[in-house]
Write a protein that holds these residues in place. Sequence first.
Motif, PDB file in Angstrom:
ATOM      1  N   PRO A   6      -5.131 -42.554   5.518  1.00 49.71           N
ATOM      2  CA  PRO A   6      -5.224 -42.010   4.290  1.00 49.71           C
ATOM      3  C   PRO A   6      -4.624 -42.446   3.074  1.00 49.71           C
ATOM      4  O   PRO A   6      -3.657 -43.038   2.933  1.00 49.71           O
ATOM      5  CB  PRO A   6      -5.079 -40.521   4.373  1.00 49.71           C
ATOM      6  N   PRO A   7      -5.381 -42.603   1.844  1.00 45.27           N
ATOM      7  CA  PRO A   7      -4.802 -43.022   0.712  1.00 45.27           C
ATOM      8  C   PRO A   7      -3.813 -42.227   0.082  1.00 45.27           C
ATOM      9  O   PRO A   7      -4.149 -40.915  -0.263  1.00 45.27           O
ATOM     10  CB  PRO A   7      -6.026 -43.365  -0.351  1.00 45.27           C
ATOM     11  N   LEU A   8      -2.449 -42.606   0.096  1.00 44.66           N
ATOM     12  CA  LEU A   8      -1.489 -41.857  -0.534  1.00 44.66           C
ATOM     13  C   LEU A   8      -1.829 -41.460  -2.099  1.00 44.66           C
ATOM     14  O   LEU A   8      -1.352 -40.184  -2.344  1.00 44.66           O
ATOM     15  CB  LEU A   8      -0.213 -42.553  -0.412  1.00 44.66           C
ATOM     16  N   HIS A   9      -2.333 -42.237  -2.718  1.00 46.90           N
ATOM     17  CA  HIS A   9      -2.450 -41.856  -3.941  1.00 46.90           C
ATOM     18  C   HIS A   9      -3.467 -40.658  -4.279  1.00 46.90           C
ATOM     19  O   HIS A   9      -3.368 -40.103  -5.511  1.00 46.90           O
ATOM     20  CB  HIS A   9      -3.144 -42.998  -4.832  1.00 46.90           C
ATOM     21  N   ALA A  33       2.261 -36.633   5.732  1.00 47.98           N
ATOM     22  CA  ALA A  33       2.770 -37.183   4.141  1.00 47.98           C
ATOM     23  C   ALA A  33       3.155 -36.241   3.541  1.00 47.98           C
ATOM     24  O   ALA A  33       2.673 -35.084   3.355  1.00 47.98           O
ATOM     25  CB  ALA A  33       1.665 -37.804   3.646  1.00 47.98           C
ATOM     26  N   VAL A  34       4.758 -36.258   3.295  1.00 49.08           N
ATOM     27  CA  VAL A  34       5.524 -34.937   2.723  1.00 49.08           C
ATOM     28  C   VAL A  34       6.161 -35.614   1.226  1.00 49.08           C
ATOM     29  O   VAL A  34       6.706 -36.704   1.258  1.00 49.08           O
ATOM     30  CB  VAL A  34       6.363 -34.183   3.457  1.00 49.08           C
ATOM     31  N   GLY A  35       6.000 -34.452   0.538  1.00 48.71           N
ATOM     32  CA  GLY A  35       6.941 -35.206  -0.837  1.00 48.71           C
ATOM     33  C   GLY A  35       8.440 -34.813  -0.533  1.00 48.71           C
ATOM     34  O   GLY A  35       8.626 -34.332   0.187  1.00 48.71           O
TER      35      GLY A  35
END
Length: 125
Positions: A6-9, A33-35
């Motif tokens: 998946p595109p992180l942006h 995907a975590v901040g």
Amino acid sequence: FWLAPPPLHLMHSHGIWIPDGQDWGGFNDRWGAVGRRSAELWFGRWRSYRAGFLQRELPRIPTQTFAGRDWEAYPPLGAELFLAKAVDAAGQCPRVHRVPSTAALRCCPGWSLFRGASTECTLRH
């Protein structure tokens, strides 16, 4: 997800992004995907388990969670359930977002996986 991550942006950095499906009673933990705000929660959860998190949280799981389950096919306790309990205990559930599987099959009314029109998906093994 193997060929096209998946595109992180497209994912805001305050979220916890996990794949949709295969939750097994909790949250899918195949990848995430975590901040930065949620990184310790995601990557430090095993450390918290060793520090007594599970001893505090397991008694709080509703008994109906385990009712009527095929314990052989679907074990009630697993990493997915523990991840969901950790996210919930940290008050981070609103940060959880789902990423649809790139291999998902979507059924539309009037179409079928096989010949003929249908309003339901039918899978044959």
